[in-house]
Scaffold this motif. Sequence first.
Motif, PDB file in Angstrom:
ATOM      1  N   ASP A   1       0.856  -1.188   0.000  1.00 58.10           N
ATOM      2  CA  ASP A   1       0.000   0.000   0.000  1.00 58.10           C
ATOM      3  C   ASP A   1       0.898   1.246   0.000  1.00 58.10           C
ATOM      4  O   ASP A   1       1.630   1.481   0.972  1.00 58.10           O
ATOM      5  N   PRO A   2       0.877   2.046  -1.065  1.00 57.41           N
ATOM      6  CA  PRO A   2       1.758   3.214  -1.123  1.00 57.41           C
ATOM      7  C   PRO A   2       1.336   4.378  -0.240  1.00 57.41           C
ATOM      8  O   PRO A   2       2.061   5.368  -0.135  1.00 57.41           O
ATOM      9  N   GLN A   3       0.188   4.277   0.417  1.00 59.10           N
ATOM     10  CA  GLN A   3      -0.248   5.369   1.278  1.00 59.10           C
ATOM     11  C   GLN A   3       0.680   5.510   2.486  1.00 59.10           C
ATOM     12  O   GLN A   3       1.213   4.530   2.984  1.00 59.10           O
ATOM     13  N   GLU A   4       0.819   6.732   2.974  1.00 56.01           N
ATOM     14  CA  GLU A   4       1.682   6.958   4.135  1.00 56.01           C
ATOM     15  C   GLU A   4       1.101   6.329   5.396  1.00 56.01           C
ATOM     16  O   GLU A   4       1.837   5.888   6.278  1.00 56.01           O
ATOM     17  N   ALA A   5      -0.221   6.301   5.528  1.00 53.22           N
ATOM     18  CA  ALA A   5      -0.866   5.685   6.700  1.00 53.22           C
ATOM     19  C   ALA A   5      -1.062   4.196   6.429  1.00 53.22           C
ATOM     20  O   ALA A   5      -2.172   3.715   6.247  1.00 53.22           O
TER      21      ALA A   5
ATOM     22  N   LEU B   1       8.398 -12.442  13.106  1.00 55.99           N
ATOM     23  CA  LEU B   1       7.605 -11.540  12.262  1.00 55.99           C
ATOM     24  C   LEU B   1       8.530 -10.579  11.523  1.00 55.99           C
ATOM     25  O   LEU B   1       9.366  -9.910  12.144  1.00 55.99           O
ATOM     26  N   TYR B   2       8.344 -10.488  10.205  1.00 58.56           N
ATOM     27  CA  TYR B   2       9.197  -9.666   9.354  1.00 58.56           C
ATOM     28  C   TYR B   2       8.328  -8.772   8.478  1.00 58.56           C
ATOM     29  O   TYR B   2       7.163  -9.078   8.194  1.00 58.56           O
ATOM     30  N   LEU B   3       8.924  -7.667   8.025  1.00 59.27           N
ATOM     31  CA  LEU B   3       8.184  -6.694   7.224  1.00 59.27           C
ATOM     32  C   LEU B   3       8.978  -6.299   5.991  1.00 59.27           C
ATOM     33  O   LEU B   3      10.176  -6.026   6.067  1.00 59.27           O
ATOM     34  N   VAL B   4       8.280  -6.258   4.855  1.00 56.84           N
ATOM     35  CA  VAL B   4       8.783  -5.605   3.645  1.00 56.84           C
ATOM     36  C   VAL B   4       8.098  -4.249   3.587  1.00 56.84           C
ATOM     37  O   VAL B   4       6.897  -4.168   3.323  1.00 56.84           O
ATOM     38  N   PRO B   5       8.822  -3.160   3.856  1.00 55.78           N
ATOM     39  CA  PRO B   5       8.180  -1.847   3.941  1.00 55.78           C
ATOM     40  C   PRO B   5       7.942  -1.230   2.569  1.00 55.78           C
ATOM     41  O   PRO B   5       8.499  -1.672   1.553  1.00 55.78           O
ATOM     42  N   SER B   6       7.105  -0.196   2.558  1.00 58.35           N
ATOM     43  CA  SER B   6       6.893   0.593   1.339  1.00 58.35           C
ATOM     44  C   SER B   6       6.687   2.047   1.729  1.00 58.35           C
ATOM     45  O   SER B   6       6.362   2.360   2.876  1.00 58.35           O
ATOM     46  N   PHE B   7       6.854   2.908   0.744  1.00 58.72           N
ATOM     47  CA  PHE B   7       6.714   4.345   0.936  1.00 58.72           C
ATOM     48  C   PHE B   7       5.915   4.907  -0.236  1.00 58.72           C
ATOM     49  O   PHE B   7       5.599   4.176  -1.183  1.00 58.72           O
ATOM     50  N   PRO B   8       5.543   6.185  -0.185  1.00 62.81           N
ATOM     51  CA  PRO B   8       4.695   6.725  -1.261  1.00 62.81           C
ATOM     52  C   PRO B   8       5.260   6.555  -2.673  1.00 62.81           C
ATOM     53  O   PRO B   8       4.489   6.513  -3.638  1.00 62.81           O
ATOM     54  N   ASP B   9       6.596   6.398  -2.815  1.00 55.91           N
ATOM     55  CA  ASP B   9       7.140   6.216  -4.167  1.00 55.91           C
ATOM     56  C   ASP B   9       6.765   4.861  -4.769  1.00 55.91           C
ATOM     57  O   ASP B   9       6.980   4.621  -5.967  1.00 55.91           O
ATOM     58  N   LEU B  10       6.171   3.980  -3.972  1.00 53.06           N
ATOM     59  CA  LEU B  10       5.645   2.731  -4.540  1.00 53.06           C
ATOM     60  C   LEU B  10       4.563   3.015  -5.573  1.00 53.06           C
ATOM     61  O   LEU B  10       4.309   2.199  -6.460  1.00 53.06           O
ATOM     62  N   GLU B  11       3.940   4.194  -5.480  1.00 44.86           N
ATOM     63  CA  GLU B  11       2.925   4.592  -6.451  1.00 44.86           C
ATOM     64  C   GLU B  11       3.481   4.593  -7.876  1.00 44.86           C
ATOM     65  O   GLU B  11       2.724   4.458  -8.853  1.00 44.86           O
ATOM     66  N   ASP B  12       4.813   4.712  -8.027  1.00 44.25           N
ATOM     67  CA  ASP B  12       5.429   4.691  -9.353  1.00 44.25           C
ATOM     68  C   ASP B  12       5.134   3.383 -10.084  1.00 44.25           C
ATOM     69  O   ASP B  12       5.102   3.350 -11.324  1.00 44.25           O
ATOM     70  N   VAL B  13       4.939   2.304  -9.330  1.00 40.05           N
ATOM     71  CA  VAL B  13       4.593   1.027  -9.970  1.00 40.05           C
ATOM     72  C   VAL B  13       3.243   1.133 -10.670  1.00 40.05           C
ATOM     73  O   VAL B  13       3.035   0.583 -11.760  1.00 40.05           O
ATOM     74  N   GLU B  14       2.317   1.855 -10.057  1.00 34.98           N
ATOM     75  CA  GLU B  14       0.986   2.035 -10.629  1.00 34.98           C
ATOM     76  C   GLU B  14       1.029   2.928 -11.867  1.00 34.98           C
ATOM     77  O   GLU B  14       0.315   2.689 -12.845  1.00 34.98           O
ATOM     78  N   THR B  15       1.858   3.978 -11.835  1.00 34.36           N
ATOM     79  CA  THR B  15       1.862   4.954 -12.926  1.00 34.36           C
ATOM     80  C   THR B  15       2.811   4.580 -14.061  1.00 34.36           C
ATOM     81  O   THR B  15       2.524   4.848 -15.231  1.00 34.36           O
ATOM     82  N   LYS B  16       3.934   3.930 -13.721  1.00 36.90           N
ATOM     83  CA  LYS B  16       4.931   3.596 -14.752  1.00 36.90           C
ATOM     84  C   LYS B  16       4.859   2.144 -15.203  1.00 36.90           C
ATOM     85  O   LYS B  16       5.356   1.806 -16.275  1.00 36.90           O
ATOM     86  N   HIS B  17       4.276   1.292 -14.389  1.00 41.53           N
ATOM     87  CA  HIS B  17       4.041  -0.113 -14.726  1.00 41.53           C
ATOM     88  C   HIS B  17       5.269  -0.754 -15.363  1.00 41.53           C
ATOM     89  O   HIS B  17       5.278  -1.096 -16.547  1.00 41.53           O
ATOM     90  N   PRO B  18       6.349  -0.938 -14.589  1.00 37.97           N
ATOM     91  CA  PRO B  18       7.573  -1.537 -15.135  1.00 37.97           C
ATOM     92  C   PRO B  18       7.330  -2.949 -15.666  1.00 37.97           C
ATOM     93  O   PRO B  18       6.392  -3.633 -15.245  1.00 37.97           O
ATOM     94  N   ALA B  19       8.165  -3.365 -16.581  1.00 35.03           N
ATOM     95  CA  ALA B  19       8.010  -4.678 -17.211  1.00 35.03           C
ATOM     96  C   ALA B  19       7.998  -5.782 -16.160  1.00 35.03           C
ATOM     97  O   ALA B  19       8.799  -5.784 -15.223  1.00 35.03           O
ATOM     98  N   GLY B  20       7.061  -6.713 -16.328  1.00 31.46           N
ATOM     99  CA  GLY B  20       6.980  -7.854 -15.426  1.00 31.46           C
ATOM    100  C   GLY B  20       6.281  -7.582 -14.120  1.00 31.46           C
ATOM    101  O   GLY B  20       6.339  -8.407 -13.202  1.00 31.46           O
TER     102      GLY B  20
ATOM    103  N   THR C   1       3.702   0.124   7.133  1.00 31.24           N
ATOM    104  CA  THR C   1       5.064   0.584   7.413  1.00 31.24           C
ATOM    105  C   THR C   1       5.092   1.625   8.526  1.00 31.24           C
ATOM    106  O   THR C   1       6.072   1.719   9.272  1.00 31.24           O
ATOM    107  N   VAL C   2       4.021   2.411   8.666  1.00 34.45           N
ATOM    108  CA  VAL C   2       3.930   3.395   9.738  1.00 34.45           C
ATOM    109  C   VAL C   2       3.533   2.734  11.052  1.00 34.45           C
ATOM    110  O   VAL C   2       4.017   3.111  12.125  1.00 34.45           O
ATOM    111  N   TRP C   3       2.668   1.733  10.983  1.00 33.98           N
ATOM    112  CA  TRP C   3       2.136   1.095  12.193  1.00 33.98           C
ATOM    113  C   TRP C   3       3.167   0.164  12.847  1.00 33.98           C
ATOM    114  O   TRP C   3       3.411   0.225  14.054  1.00 33.98           O
TER     115      TRP C   3
END
Length: 310
Positions: A90-94, A139-158, A97-99
Motif C-alpha cells: 500500500d503506497p499510502q503513508e498511513a 515476524l518480518y516486514l517488507v516496507p513501502s513508501f509513497p514512491d511505490l505509487e510509481d509502480v501504478e503509474t509507470k508499470h515496469p516490465a513484469g 510501514t507506519v504502524w
Amino acid sequence: MRETQAQTVQVSALSDDLAFLDIVTEWDVDSAYHEWKAGIVVPPTFLAGSLPRVIAICNQKGGAGKTTTALELAMALVARGLRVRIIDADPQEASMTVWLRYFYPEARAEADRKNLMHLYFDQTVTLQQITYATPFEGLYLVPSFPDLEDVETKHPAGTDTALQYHLAKADDGIDVTIIDCGPGLGPLTVSALVASHDVIIPVQAASGLDVRGAAALNRTIGSVQGRLNTELRVAAVVLTDFEKSSLARQIGGKLAKAYPNAVILPARTSVRIGEAQLAQQPLRTFAPSATTVLDYDRGASLLLGNGTAA
C-alpha cells in the motif's frame, strides 16, 4: 534477513477461557433477532491451507480494515510458532510501514536500505534484501513508501508476476507471507493476487457500500484466476468493526451466500485499535484481551488448520 535488534519479543498464545465466538457451519438468517448470535462460519467444503502459504488482503475500498486484518492475523500465526512476512503493498503513508516498527541492519548504509518499490524497478534486488526484522520473534516486514505509487503509474516490465517470481525464488524459511494491498485494483493488487494462494476480503460490517464494491474485486479476482493464477481462491471474508445489528446480520448473510466456500469471520469492534496504531504496537500486544484479537486468533487457526511450525 537477520534479527537486527539484541532481542525480539516472543508473541504469546491466548488463554482458552476467553470470549471466543462459536464456530458454525452456516450464517444464521432465520432465528428471531433477539436469539441471534453471530458465529464464525466454516463451511463443510472449506479446506485449511497448507504451508508455505501466500495470502493477499484485498478490498479496493479504503477504511475496510485491511491493515488491521493483515497485522492481527500475522501476530496470531507468529504466536503459533510460524515465521511470517508481511509485505506492505500500500503506497499510502498511513499504512503498515507506519504502524509496525522494523529494523534496518546496523551495517547497511542508508543508501542501501531498499523497500518494495525497488523489487519492481531493480532486477538486482531480492526479496530477502528488503525483508526486515520487527520487534516480534518470527515476524518480518517488507516496507513501502509513497514512491511505490510509481509502480501504478509507470508499470515496469513484469509487474504482474514480479512478486510471484521473487516469492518462488526466496529460500528464507518463511511459512506464511501476508500481502497488505492498497485501496485500488491496479497493477500492485494484481501482482499480489498473482502471487497468492488465498485472498482474504475485509468488509465493514456496517457498510452496504462495501458489499456492493465487492463486485469489482470479484471481476479482478476472476481475471487473475483465468489468466495468471488458476489456484487462487477466496479463503475468507472478514466482517470488520462488527457489532450486532440487523444490518450486520444482513451483510453477513449476503457475503456467506456470495462466497459459499469461504470462512466468514466477524471481527468484533474495539476502540483500542486506534490507540494501538498511535503506539505503533499490534493490538494483540497493546490490548491482548480485546475481542478483535480473539476473533483474528481463531480465524488464523481455522485458515491454516491450527498449524504450528515444525
